[in-house]
Design a protein around this motif. Sequence first.
Motif, PDB file in Angstrom:
ATOM      1  N   THR A  11       0.845  -1.182   0.000  1.00  0.00           N
ATOM      2  CA  THR A  11       0.000   0.000   0.000  1.00  0.00           C
ATOM      3  C   THR A  11       0.888   1.242   0.000  1.00  0.00           C
ATOM      4  OG1 THR A  11      -1.534  -1.250   1.392  1.00  0.00           O
ATOM      5  CG2 THR A  11      -1.947   1.107   1.133  1.00  0.00           C
ATOM      6  N   PRO A  12       0.852   2.032  -1.075  1.00  0.00           N
ATOM      7  CA  PRO A  12       1.744   3.195  -1.154  1.00  0.00           C
ATOM      8  C   PRO A  12       1.381   4.263  -0.125  1.00  0.00           C
ATOM      9  CG  PRO A  12       0.196   3.190  -2.984  1.00  0.00           C
ATOM     10  CD  PRO A  12      -0.006   1.911  -2.238  1.00  0.00           C
ATOM     11  N   LEU A  13       2.370   5.070   0.204  1.00  0.00           N
ATOM     12  CA  LEU A  13       2.124   6.213   1.077  1.00  0.00           C
ATOM     13  C   LEU A  13       1.161   7.164   0.372  1.00  0.00           C
ATOM     14  CD1 LEU A  13       5.776   6.903   2.262  1.00  0.00           C
ATOM     15  CD2 LEU A  13       3.953   5.791   3.555  1.00  0.00           C
ATOM     16  N   PRO A  14       0.376   7.922   1.137  1.00  0.00           N
ATOM     17  CA  PRO A  14      -0.581   8.822   0.501  1.00  0.00           C
ATOM     18  C   PRO A  14       0.106   9.958  -0.245  1.00  0.00           C
ATOM     19  CG  PRO A  14      -0.523   9.190   2.861  1.00  0.00           C
ATOM     20  CD  PRO A  14       0.321   7.987   2.584  1.00  0.00           C
ATOM     21  N   ARG A  15      -0.559  10.444  -1.261  1.00  0.00           N
ATOM     22  CA  ARG A  15      -0.064  11.611  -1.989  1.00  0.00           C
ATOM     23  C   ARG A  15      -0.272  12.837  -1.115  1.00  0.00           C
ATOM     24  NH1 ARG A  15      -2.610  10.151  -7.844  1.00  0.00           N
ATOM     25  NH2 ARG A  15      -1.123   8.493  -8.275  1.00  0.00           N
ATOM     26  N   GLY A  16       0.504  13.864  -1.355  1.00  0.00           N
ATOM     27  CA  GLY A  16       0.336  15.109  -0.620  1.00  0.00           C
ATOM     28  C   GLY A  16       1.198  15.232   0.618  1.00  0.00           C
ATOM     29  N   ILE A  17       2.015  14.222   0.882  1.00  0.00           N
ATOM     30  CA  ILE A  17       2.941  14.311   2.014  1.00  0.00           C
ATOM     31  C   ILE A  17       4.024  15.326   1.631  1.00  0.00           C
ATOM     32  CG2 ILE A  17       4.638  13.044   3.412  1.00  0.00           C
ATOM     33  CD1 ILE A  17       1.778  12.179   3.921  1.00  0.00           C
ATOM     34  N   ALA A  18       4.354  16.213   2.541  1.00  0.00           N
ATOM     35  CA  ALA A  18       5.364  17.242   2.279  1.00  0.00           C
ATOM     36  C   ALA A  18       6.694  16.608   1.876  1.00  0.00           C
ATOM     37  CB  ALA A  18       5.543  18.120   3.509  1.00  0.00           C
ATOM     38  N   ALA A  19       7.401  17.276   0.982  1.00  0.00           N
ATOM     39  CA  ALA A  19       8.661  16.750   0.452  1.00  0.00           C
ATOM     40  C   ALA A  19       9.687  16.420   1.539  1.00  0.00           C
ATOM     41  CB  ALA A  19       9.253  17.715  -0.568  1.00  0.00           C
ATOM     42  N   PRO A  20       9.891  17.276   2.547  1.00  0.00           N
ATOM     43  CA  PRO A  20      10.880  16.913   3.576  1.00  0.00           C
ATOM     44  C   PRO A  20      10.538  15.608   4.300  1.00  0.00           C
ATOM     45  CG  PRO A  20      10.359  19.243   3.717  1.00  0.00           C
ATOM     46  CD  PRO A  20       9.374  18.632   2.755  1.00  0.00           C
ATOM     47  N   ALA A  21       9.257  15.412   4.594  1.00  0.00           N
ATOM     48  CA  ALA A  21       8.843  14.173   5.261  1.00  0.00           C
ATOM     49  C   ALA A  21       9.007  12.982   4.323  1.00  0.00           C
ATOM     50  CB  ALA A  21       7.395  14.284   5.724  1.00  0.00           C
ATOM     51  N   ARG A  22       8.630  13.153   3.063  1.00  0.00           N
ATOM     52  CA  ARG A  22       8.760  12.068   2.092  1.00  0.00           C
ATOM     53  C   ARG A  22      10.229  11.665   1.935  1.00  0.00           C
ATOM     54  NH1 ARG A  22       5.297   9.626  -1.095  1.00  0.00           N
ATOM     55  NH2 ARG A  22       3.638  11.124  -0.786  1.00  0.00           N
ATOM     56  N   LYS A  23      11.122  12.650   1.933  1.00  0.00           N
ATOM     57  CA  LYS A  23      12.560  12.360   1.815  1.00  0.00           C
ATOM     58  C   LYS A  23      13.068  11.610   3.044  1.00  0.00           C
ATOM     59  CE  LYS A  23      13.613  16.201  -1.238  1.00  0.00           C
ATOM     60  NZ  LYS A  23      14.277  17.500  -1.384  1.00  0.00           N
ATOM     61  N   SER A  24      12.635  12.030   4.232  1.00  0.00           N
ATOM     62  CA  SER A  24      13.050  11.338   5.456  1.00  0.00           C
ATOM     63  C   SER A  24      12.561   9.894   5.462  1.00  0.00           C
ATOM     64  CB  SER A  24      12.506  12.061   6.688  1.00  0.00           C
ATOM     65  OG  SER A  24      13.164  13.277   6.877  1.00  0.00           O
ATOM     66  N   LEU A  25      11.316   9.701   5.037  1.00  0.00           N
ATOM     67  CA  LEU A  25      10.762   8.346   4.975  1.00  0.00           C
ATOM     68  C   LEU A  25      11.526   7.499   3.960  1.00  0.00           C
ATOM     69  CD1 LEU A  25       6.992   9.257   5.193  1.00  0.00           C
ATOM     70  CD2 LEU A  25       8.315   7.996   6.898  1.00  0.00           C
ATOM     71  N   ALA A  26      11.821   8.070   2.797  1.00  0.00           N
ATOM     72  CA  ALA A  26      12.569   7.335   1.780  1.00  0.00           C
ATOM     73  C   ALA A  26      13.960   6.958   2.296  1.00  0.00           C
ATOM     74  CB  ALA A  26      12.672   8.160   0.503  1.00  0.00           C
ATOM     75  N   HIS A  27      14.592   7.894   3.006  1.00  0.00           N
ATOM     76  CA  HIS A  27      15.921   7.623   3.558  1.00  0.00           C
ATOM     77  C   HIS A  27      15.875   6.469   4.568  1.00  0.00           C
ATOM     78  CE1 HIS A  27      20.033   8.436   4.686  1.00  0.00           C
ATOM     79  NE2 HIS A  27      19.672   8.477   5.961  1.00  0.00           N
ATOM     80  N   ALA A  28      14.755   6.344   5.265  1.00  0.00           N
ATOM     81  CA  ALA A  28      14.579   5.249   6.225  1.00  0.00           C
ATOM     82  C   ALA A  28      14.098   3.969   5.547  1.00  0.00           C
ATOM     83  CB  ALA A  28      13.577   5.663   7.308  1.00  0.00           C
ATOM     84  N   GLY A  29      13.895   4.013   4.225  1.00  0.00           N
ATOM     85  CA  GLY A  29      13.474   2.826   3.483  1.00  0.00           C
ATOM     86  C   GLY A  29      11.981   2.574   3.524  1.00  0.00           C
ATOM     87  N   VAL A  30      11.204   3.605   3.871  1.00  0.00           N
ATOM     88  CA  VAL A  30       9.759   3.454   3.984  1.00  0.00           C
ATOM     89  C   VAL A  30       9.089   3.923   2.694  1.00  0.00           C
ATOM     90  CG1 VAL A  30       7.702   4.158   5.256  1.00  0.00           C
ATOM     91  CG2 VAL A  30       9.846   3.759   6.476  1.00  0.00           C
ATOM     92  N   GLU A  31       8.470   2.978   1.991  1.00  0.00           N
ATOM     93  CA  GLU A  31       7.776   3.286   0.745  1.00  0.00           C
ATOM     94  C   GLU A  31       6.304   2.892   0.797  1.00  0.00           C
ATOM     95  OE1 GLU A  31       9.897   1.274  -2.312  1.00  0.00           O
ATOM     96  OE2 GLU A  31      11.711   2.477  -2.051  1.00  0.00           O
ATOM     97  N   THR A  32       5.916   2.100   1.804  1.00  0.00           N
ATOM     98  CA  THR A  32       4.541   1.623   1.901  1.00  0.00           C
ATOM     99  C   THR A  32       3.993   1.865   3.310  1.00  0.00           C
ATOM    100  OG1 THR A  32       5.107  -0.610   2.637  1.00  0.00           O
ATOM    101  CG2 THR A  32       5.029  -0.233   0.243  1.00  0.00           C
ATOM    102  N   LEU A  33       2.686   1.808   3.432  1.00  0.00           N
ATOM    103  CA  LEU A  33       2.071   1.949   4.748  1.00  0.00           C
ATOM    104  C   LEU A  33       2.474   0.804   5.670  1.00  0.00           C
ATOM    105  CD1 LEU A  33      -1.534   3.201   3.878  1.00  0.00           C
ATOM    106  CD2 LEU A  33       0.392   4.534   4.772  1.00  0.00           C
ATOM    107  N   GLU A  34       2.640  -0.366   5.125  1.00  0.00           N
ATOM    108  CA  GLU A  34       3.041  -1.517   5.934  1.00  0.00           C
ATOM    109  C   GLU A  34       4.440  -1.312   6.525  1.00  0.00           C
ATOM    110  OE1 GLU A  34      -0.250  -2.647   3.347  1.00  0.00           O
ATOM    111  OE2 GLU A  34       1.650  -1.695   2.899  1.00  0.00           O
ATOM    112  N   GLN A  35       5.337  -0.713   5.771  1.00  0.00           N
ATOM    113  CA  GLN A  35       6.668  -0.401   6.289  1.00  0.00           C
ATOM    114  C   GLN A  35       6.581   0.702   7.335  1.00  0.00           C
ATOM    115  OE1 GLN A  35       8.391   0.475   2.466  1.00  0.00           O
ATOM    116  NE2 GLN A  35       9.527  -1.468   2.430  1.00  0.00           N
ATOM    117  N   LEU A  36       5.662   1.631   7.147  1.00  0.00           N
ATOM    118  CA  LEU A  36       5.447   2.697   8.109  1.00  0.00           C
ATOM    119  C   LEU A  36       5.009   2.130   9.455  1.00  0.00           C
ATOM    120  CD1 LEU A  36       5.333   5.830   8.389  1.00  0.00           C
ATOM    121  CD2 LEU A  36       2.903   5.633   7.862  1.00  0.00           C
ATOM    122  N   VAL A  37       4.132   1.138   9.434  1.00  0.00           N
ATOM    123  CA  VAL A  37       3.666   0.485  10.657  1.00  0.00           C
ATOM    124  C   VAL A  37       4.852  -0.083  11.426  1.00  0.00           C
ATOM    125  CG1 VAL A  37       2.394  -1.519  11.517  1.00  0.00           C
ATOM    126  CG2 VAL A  37       1.337  -0.006   9.840  1.00  0.00           C
TER     127      VAL A  37
END
Length: 72
Positions: A11-37
């Motif tokens: 399940t992809p992350l929602p659209r509209g997430i601010a770029a700085p947060a999206r970059k931090s999540l990508a750096h942590a290897g988080v691309e899906t909601l399941e990884q976010l959990v």
Amino acid sequence: MMQKTREPGRTPLPRGIAAPARKSLAHAGVETLEQLVQLGEHRLAGMAGVCPRTMAQLQDALDDHGLTLRTG
């Protein structure tokens, strides 16, 4: 409301997430909601670029898909 994915675990992350947060999540290897959990609420809240608005967006997406952030 977001449509549920047909592929569990992808399940992809929602659209509209601010770029700085999206970059931090990508750096942590988080691309899906399941990884976010798996990342957890505490670690997510401490990430650069993750503000209350972003937390609310992510929580809404998790709720839409029946997922819950790990606490701690």
